[in-house]
Write a protein that holds these residues in place. Sequence first.
Motif, mmCIF file in Angstrom:
data_model
loop_
_atom_site.group_PDB
_atom_site.id
_atom_site.type_symbol
_atom_site.label_atom_id
_atom_site.label_comp_id
_atom_site.label_asym_id
_atom_site.label_seq_id
_atom_site.Cartn_x
_atom_site.Cartn_y
_atom_site.Cartn_z
ATOM 1 N N LEU A 35 0.852 -1.179 0.000
ATOM 2 C CA LEU A 35 0.000 0.000 0.000
ATOM 3 C C LEU A 35 0.890 1.233 0.000
ATOM 4 O O LEU A 35 1.696 1.429 0.916
ATOM 5 N N LEU A 36 0.765 2.062 -1.033
ATOM 6 C CA LEU A 36 1.517 3.307 -1.155
ATOM 7 C C LEU A 36 0.535 4.468 -1.262
ATOM 8 O O LEU A 36 -0.411 4.417 -2.053
ATOM 9 N N GLU A 37 0.763 5.520 -0.474
ATOM 10 C CA GLU A 37 -0.026 6.742 -0.574
ATOM 11 C C GLU A 37 0.923 7.940 -0.623
ATOM 12 O O GLU A 37 1.849 8.034 0.189
ATOM 13 N N TYR A 38 0.661 8.841 -1.568
ATOM 14 C CA TYR A 38 1.480 10.038 -1.732
ATOM 15 C C TYR A 38 0.559 11.240 -1.818
ATOM 16 O O TYR A 38 -0.294 11.318 -2.715
ATOM 17 N N THR A 39 0.698 12.190 -0.872
ATOM 18 C CA THR A 39 -0.243 13.312 -0.782
ATOM 19 C C THR A 39 0.509 14.630 -0.600
ATOM 20 O O THR A 39 0.422 15.262 0.468
ATOM 21 N N PRO A 40 1.236 15.102 -1.591
ATOM 22 C CA PRO A 40 1.925 16.390 -1.464
ATOM 23 C C PRO A 40 0.937 17.556 -1.478
ATOM 24 O O PRO A 40 -0.126 17.485 -2.111
ATOM 25 N N GLU A 41 1.289 18.625 -0.801
ATOM 26 C CA GLU A 41 0.416 19.797 -0.714
ATOM 27 C C GLU A 41 0.421 20.577 -2.022
ATOM 28 O O GLU A 41 1.471 20.864 -2.598
ATOM 29 N N LEU A 42 -0.799 20.933 -2.495
ATOM 30 C CA LEU A 42 -0.930 21.769 -3.684
ATOM 31 C C LEU A 42 -1.129 23.236 -3.309
ATOM 32 O O LEU A 42 -0.555 24.126 -3.922
ATOM 33 N N ASN A 43 -1.986 23.472 -2.315
ATOM 34 C CA ASN A 43 -2.212 24.818 -1.783
ATOM 35 C C ASN A 43 -2.777 24.682 -0.377
ATOM 36 O O ASN A 43 -2.730 23.592 0.204
ATOM 37 N N GLU A 44 -3.321 25.758 0.175
ATOM 38 C CA GLU A 44 -3.811 25.720 1.553
ATOM 39 C C GLU A 44 -5.051 24.852 1.713
ATOM 40 O O GLU A 44 -5.352 24.397 2.817
ATOM 41 N N GLN A 45 -5.788 24.638 0.647
ATOM 42 C CA GLN A 45 -7.032 23.869 0.738
ATOM 43 C C GLN A 45 -6.890 22.406 0.313
ATOM 44 O O GLN A 45 -7.590 21.541 0.832
ATOM 45 N N PHE A 46 -5.978 22.115 -0.621
ATOM 46 C CA PHE A 46 -5.957 20.787 -1.217
ATOM 47 C C PHE A 46 -4.549 20.194 -1.275
ATOM 48 O O PHE A 46 -3.565 20.899 -1.469
ATOM 49 N N ASN A 47 -4.522 18.865 -1.130
ATOM 50 C CA ASN A 47 -3.355 18.049 -1.443
ATOM 51 C C ASN A 47 -3.652 17.244 -2.701
ATOM 52 O O ASN A 47 -4.816 16.901 -2.972
ATOM 53 N N PHE A 48 -2.626 16.927 -3.442
ATOM 54 C CA PHE A 48 -2.753 15.901 -4.479
ATOM 55 C C PHE A 48 -2.833 14.553 -3.777
ATOM 56 O O PHE A 48 -2.086 14.278 -2.838
ATOM 57 N N TYR A 49 -3.780 13.700 -4.200
ATOM 58 C CA TYR A 49 -3.928 12.391 -3.555
ATOM 59 C C TYR A 49 -3.662 11.282 -4.569
ATOM 60 O O TYR A 49 -4.235 11.262 -5.665
ATOM 61 N N SER A 50 -2.790 10.349 -4.187
ATOM 62 C CA SER A 50 -2.543 9.185 -5.035
ATOM 63 C C SER A 50 -2.369 7.956 -4.149
ATOM 64 O O SER A 50 -1.792 8.038 -3.060
ATOM 65 N N MET A 51 -2.888 6.843 -4.615
ATOM 66 C CA MET A 51 -2.781 5.587 -3.872
ATOM 67 C C MET A 51 -2.570 4.435 -4.841
ATOM 68 O O MET A 51 -3.180 4.381 -5.916
ATOM 69 N N LEU A 52 -1.697 3.524 -4.458
ATOM 70 C CA LEU A 52 -1.489 2.282 -5.200
ATOM 71 C C LEU A 52 -1.515 1.135 -4.204
ATOM 72 O O LEU A 52 -0.734 1.118 -3.248
ATOM 73 N N MET A 53 -2.415 0.198 -4.417
ATOM 74 C CA MET A 53 -2.493 -1.003 -3.596
ATOM 75 C C MET A 53 -2.265 -2.210 -4.501
ATOM 76 O O MET A 53 -2.961 -2.387 -5.498
ATOM 77 N N VAL A 54 -1.283 -3.020 -4.163
ATOM 78 C CA VAL A 54 -0.909 -4.170 -4.980
ATOM 79 C C VAL A 54 -0.995 -5.433 -4.134
ATOM 80 O O VAL A 54 -0.445 -5.484 -3.030
ATOM 81 N N GLU A 55 -1.670 -6.455 -4.644
ATOM 82 C CA GLU A 55 -1.695 -7.769 -4.020
ATOM 83 C C GLU A 55 -1.319 -8.798 -5.076
ATOM 84 O O GLU A 55 -1.890 -8.806 -6.165
ATOM 85 N N SER A 56 -0.361 -9.665 -4.755
ATOM 86 C CA SER A 56 0.083 -10.694 -5.693
ATOM 87 C C SER A 56 0.260 -12.010 -4.960
ATOM 88 O O SER A 56 0.745 -12.034 -3.830
ATOM 89 N N ASP A 57 -0.119 -13.099 -5.634
ATOM 90 C CA ASP A 57 0.017 -14.435 -5.059
ATOM 91 C C ASP A 57 0.607 -15.361 -6.108
ATOM 92 O O ASP A 57 0.047 -15.524 -7.196
ATOM 93 N N PHE A 58 1.742 -15.965 -5.771
ATOM 94 C CA PHE A 58 2.410 -16.924 -6.643
ATOM 95 C C PHE A 58 2.591 -18.234 -5.878
ATOM 96 O O PHE A 58 3.026 -18.226 -4.721
ATOM 97 N N SER A 59 2.242 -19.345 -6.521
ATOM 98 C CA SER A 59 2.731 -20.613 -6.003
ATOM 99 C C SER A 59 4.196 -20.698 -6.399
ATOM 100 O O SER A 59 4.711 -19.843 -7.115
#
Length: 204
Positions: free
Chosen positions: A130-154
């Motif tokens: 789980l990765l989240e990146y939320t840098p500030e854009l201005n006083e009201q808003f942040n840029f929001y990004s999320m990546l969730m990865v699930e992998s299963d290998f035998s």
Amino acid sequence: MKKNGLFLMMFISSYAPSQVSIQAYGGNKEAEVLGIYDKDFGNRWNYFVSGTVAYDYKTRKVSPAVYQSVNYFVGNNWGASAGVYTSAEEVMPSLGFAFVKETRTLGINLFPAVTYSFDTGEAGLGLYTLLEYTPELNEQFNFYSMLMVESDFSFQEHQASSQIIRLGLENNKKMQFGIGSTISQTGSSFETDINFGLFIGKKF
């Protein structure tokens, strides 16, 4: 035993810092609700849960899935992890490592592990990220990004993987909204399905 365990969790949760995130997502193929619960117990222990409930428009099938892990940290960011993935078709315990790093704008949760599938009776390798990146854009808003990865290998071949991607804005009250996709691959041929849509969420 279940009542005692529930009481213990409620007792500890009243004294431990926690973080809860909820997102609702409407895609072109499925609607989903995603919930994340992250709680520290003292300086070493951590409990992490990620759950999704998906509704397929065509088949009208509801598909719940939960990943949870108990983590013990031996350093600032690294530790040992014991977890279990549960869905309607599968129960898969895991044992491995945990890497967690939090800054003001970046959050990383990484759980590589050896897994065992009760459905196939085979051991394998799994990865939850789980990765989240939320840098500030201005006083009201942040840029929001999320990546969730699930992998299963035998140990012989790929079983299943999924990637949840979110891009948008987050306001001062931690409300989030934007666009996203849920991508999944199954089997050794990596048969791929893509679900595009919009999301709205809240972090508590």
